[in-house]
Motif scaffolding. Structure first.
Motif, PDB file in Angstrom:
ATOM      1  N   LEU A  14      28.923  13.762  19.571  1.00 14.79           N
ATOM      2  CA  LEU A  14      30.284  14.267  19.684  1.00 14.79           C
ATOM      3  C   LEU A  14      30.312  15.791  19.616  1.00 14.79           C
ATOM      4  O   LEU A  14      29.596  16.412  18.831  1.00 14.79           O
ATOM      5  N   SER A  15      31.174  16.370  20.433  1.00 13.24           N
ATOM      6  CA  SER A  15      31.452  17.799  20.354  1.00 13.24           C
ATOM      7  C   SER A  15      32.300  18.074  19.117  1.00 13.24           C
ATOM      8  O   SER A  15      32.694  17.151  18.389  1.00 13.24           O
ATOM      9  N   ALA A  16      32.623  19.337  18.894  1.00  7.29           N
ATOM     10  CA  ALA A  16      33.456  19.700  17.748  1.00  7.29           C
ATOM     11  C   ALA A  16      34.813  19.011  17.833  1.00  7.29           C
ATOM     12  O   ALA A  16      35.316  18.466  16.840  1.00  7.29           O
ATOM     13  N   GLU A  17      35.418  19.012  19.015  1.00  4.76           N
ATOM     14  CA  GLU A  17      36.725  18.367  19.173  1.00  4.76           C
ATOM     15  C   GLU A  17      36.600  16.854  19.060  1.00  4.76           C
ATOM     16  O   GLU A  17      37.479  16.190  18.502  1.00  4.76           O
ATOM     17  N   GLY A  18      35.503  16.305  19.565  1.00 10.67           N
ATOM     18  CA  GLY A  18      35.292  14.870  19.439  1.00 10.67           C
ATOM     19  C   GLY A  18      35.127  14.444  17.997  1.00 10.67           C
ATOM     20  O   GLY A  18      35.644  13.398  17.569  1.00 10.67           O
ATOM     21  N   LEU A  19      34.404  15.253  17.217  1.00 12.32           N
ATOM     22  CA  LEU A  19      34.224  14.946  15.799  1.00 12.32           C
ATOM     23  C   LEU A  19      35.553  14.995  15.067  1.00 12.32           C
ATOM     24  O   LEU A  19      35.848  14.133  14.219  1.00 12.32           O
ATOM     25  N   LEU A  20      36.374  15.980  15.382  1.00 17.48           N
ATOM     26  CA  LEU A  20      37.691  16.074  14.765  1.00 17.48           C
ATOM     27  C   LEU A  20      38.549  14.861  15.128  1.00 17.48           C
ATOM     28  O   LEU A  20      39.244  14.291  14.280  1.00 17.48           O
ATOM     29  N   ALA A  21      38.489  14.456  16.399  1.00 17.45           N
ATOM     30  CA  ALA A  21      39.243  13.279  16.825  1.00 17.45           C
ATOM     31  C   ALA A  21      38.760  12.028  16.092  1.00 17.45           C
ATOM     32  O   ALA A  21      39.568  11.173  15.713  1.00 17.45           O
ATOM     33  N   LEU A  22      37.450  11.907  15.881  1.00 10.53           N
ATOM     34  CA  LEU A  22      36.914  10.745  15.154  1.00 10.53           C
ATOM     35  C   LEU A  22      37.488  10.678  13.744  1.00 10.53           C
ATOM     36  O   LEU A  22      37.886   9.611  13.263  1.00 10.53           O
ATOM     37  N   ARG A  49      33.931  23.243   9.445  1.00  9.57           N
ATOM     38  CA  ARG A  49      32.771  23.628   8.633  1.00  9.57           C
ATOM     39  C   ARG A  49      31.672  22.574   8.728  1.00  9.57           C
ATOM     40  O   ARG A  49      30.482  22.907   8.816  1.00  9.57           O
ATOM     41  N   LEU A  50      32.068  21.309   8.732  1.00 12.61           N
ATOM     42  CA  LEU A  50      31.100  20.218   8.817  1.00 12.61           C
ATOM     43  C   LEU A  50      30.361  20.278  10.155  1.00 12.61           C
ATOM     44  O   LEU A  50      29.132  20.126  10.205  1.00 12.61           O
ATOM     45  N   HIS A  51      31.109  20.507  11.232  1.00 12.19           N
ATOM     46  CA  HIS A  51      30.474  20.588  12.551  1.00 12.19           C
ATOM     47  C   HIS A  51      29.486  21.735  12.603  1.00 12.19           C
ATOM     48  O   HIS A  51      28.362  21.595  13.122  1.00 12.19           O
ATOM     49  N   GLN A  52      29.871  22.875  12.075  1.00  9.07           N
ATOM     50  CA  GLN A  52      28.986  24.040  12.096  1.00  9.07           C
ATOM     51  C   GLN A  52      27.686  23.745  11.349  1.00  9.07           C
ATOM     52  O   GLN A  52      26.600  24.177  11.766  1.00  9.07           O
ATOM     53  N   ALA A  53      27.777  22.979  10.268  1.00  6.35           N
ATOM     54  CA  ALA A  53      26.598  22.693   9.455  1.00  6.35           C
ATOM     55  C   ALA A  53      25.675  21.665  10.097  1.00  6.35           C
ATOM     56  O   ALA A  53      24.462  21.666   9.835  1.00  6.35           O
ATOM     57  N   HIS A  54      26.209  20.775  10.934  1.00  8.97           N
ATOM     58  CA  HIS A  54      25.420  19.632  11.419  1.00  8.97           C
ATOM     59  C   HIS A  54      25.217  19.597  12.927  1.00  8.97           C
ATOM     60  O   HIS A  54      24.515  18.710  13.421  1.00  8.97           O
ATOM     61  N   ALA A  55      25.780  20.526  13.660  1.00  3.64           N
ATOM     62  CA  ALA A  55      25.657  20.498  15.116  1.00  3.64           C
ATOM     63  C   ALA A  55      24.230  20.806  15.551  1.00  3.64           C
ATOM     64  O   ALA A  55      23.518  21.616  14.938  1.00  3.64           O
ATOM     65  N   GLU A  56      23.813  20.154  16.635  1.00  3.24           N
ATOM     66  CA  GLU A  56      22.532  20.433  17.254  1.00  3.24           C
ATOM     67  C   GLU A  56      22.688  21.624  18.202  1.00  3.24           C
ATOM     68  O   GLU A  56      23.801  22.104  18.427  1.00  3.24           O
ATOM     69  N   PRO A  57      21.580  22.146  18.746  1.00  3.20           N
ATOM     70  CA  PRO A  57      21.688  23.345  19.609  1.00  3.20           C
ATOM     71  C   PRO A  57      22.654  23.197  20.772  1.00  3.20           C
ATOM     72  O   PRO A  57      23.216  24.198  21.232  1.00  3.20           O
ATOM     73  N   GLY A 107      25.507  21.917  20.637  1.00  2.40           N
ATOM     74  CA  GLY A 107      26.873  21.924  20.130  1.00  2.40           C
ATOM     75  C   GLY A 107      27.414  20.561  19.757  1.00  2.40           C
ATOM     76  O   GLY A 107      28.563  20.453  19.302  1.00  2.40           O
ATOM     77  N   HIS A 108      26.622  19.513  19.912  1.00  2.87           N
ATOM     78  CA  HIS A 108      27.061  18.170  19.582  1.00  2.87           C
ATOM     79  C   HIS A 108      26.469  17.715  18.252  1.00  2.87           C
ATOM     80  O   HIS A 108      25.374  18.136  17.863  1.00  2.87           O
ATOM     81  N   VAL A 109      27.194  16.855  17.576  1.00  2.00           N
ATOM     82  CA  VAL A 109      26.729  16.241  16.339  1.00  2.00           C
ATOM     83  C   VAL A 109      26.231  14.841  16.661  1.00  2.00           C
ATOM     84  O   VAL A 109      26.900  14.081  17.361  1.00  2.00           O
ATOM     85  N   ARG A 110      25.063  14.507  16.152  1.00  2.00           N
ATOM     86  CA  ARG A 110      24.469  13.180  16.366  1.00  2.00           C
ATOM     87  C   ARG A 110      24.884  12.259  15.222  1.00  2.00           C
ATOM     88  O   ARG A 110      24.606  12.551  14.055  1.00  2.00           O
TER      89      ARG A 110
END
Length: 260
Positions: free
Chosen positions: A202-210, A234-242, A244-247
């Motif tokens: 998920l992208s930053a916006e996708g993570l927020l939507a989740l 803040r959570l996305h910034q800490a866990h995003a991969e290069p 920009g998506h979070v796994r």
């Protein structure tokens, strides 16, 4: 009535909890692995008539259609059902109806299979069981599915802290509600589980939507919602991969069987 149902009722009832979350739900909820539908096809070959209960925006319904089933999405929230219709209304074999597991708008002995993905915790088990027995054809069966977040993953631990801070009484009731303990009463015996790993990016916006898609989370246009946005950024910034998506790792669990 279980504590979960009481908590949901205090907030307007389970359908109303999702009324303002349709777009977030569509944008962020994980799909279901192809391996699950391949396994289902071995147990219940297509074509067959399927009722997908608590279908929401049609995520699991789409997988059933892709596998070759004729599928009726049963969903009480009109916004969710409209989203499913918009996504799947052009597909052969698709239909949708307003209804609940406890009051199915389906004829007796009209379905070969009943499914519920991420919805069983809302069931009044004795009433839903009786309705499923009424609707299933002889030899018919039920499939219950969950996408379970992998609790050891750091990103899920961080999400749990956000959910714990903002989820309130409804989240507490969901955590205390052991839906697996109701499986023997629903099926008549404990079916064997099947499971496979699954993953979502998920992208930053996708993570927020989740986060906002959760029934117990505040709506976006509230003071609490704006604080949630800051926490998730803040959570996305800490866990995003290069990229920009979070796994987000999941374990997809399924229980298949007849109602004895």
């Amino acid at each position: 009535m279980t504590p979960l149902h009481e908590a949901a009722k205090a907030l307007g009832g389970s359908p109303q909890l999702f009324a303002r979350k349709v777009l977030d739900y569509q944008a962020s909820r994980p799909d279901y692995p192809v391996a699950l539908f391949q396994r289902l096809l071995r147990e219940r070959p297509a074509p067959a008539d399927v009722a997908d209960l608590g279908a929401g925006t049609g995520l699991f319904t789409k997988g059933l259609l892709d596998a070759g089933y004729r599928c009726t999405a049963v969903e009480p929230d009109p916004g969710m059902r409209a989203a499913a219709d918009s996504r799947l209304g052009h597909r052969a074999g698709y239909g949708s109806l307003d209804g609940l597991a406890e009051r199915l708008p389906l004829a007796a002995a009209s379905m070969d299979l009943i499914t519920a993905a991420q919805a069983f915790h809302w069931f009044d088990v004795p009433r839903a069981r009786a309705e499923c027995q009424r609707v299933l054809r002889p030899g018919g069966s039920v499939l219950l599915v969950w996408n379970e977040r992998e609790p050891a993953a750091a990103v899920h631990r961080a999400l749990d802290r956000v959910f714990a801070t903002f989820g309130g009484a409804l989240r507490s009731a969901q955590l205390e509600h052991d839906e697996r303990s109701a499986l023997p009463a629903f099926f008549g015996s404990m079916p064997s589980p099947w499971a496979t790993p699954h993953v979502q990016h998920l992208s930053a916006e996708g993570l927020l939507a989740l986060v906002f898609s959760r029934s117990y989370m505040p709506v976006r246009d509230s003071e609490a919602g704006r604080e949630v946005e800051r926490e998730v950024a803040r959570l996305h910034q800490a866990h995003a991969e290069p990229d920009g998506h979070v796994r987000l790792p999941y374990r997809t669990e399924a229980f298949f069987g007849r109602l004895l």
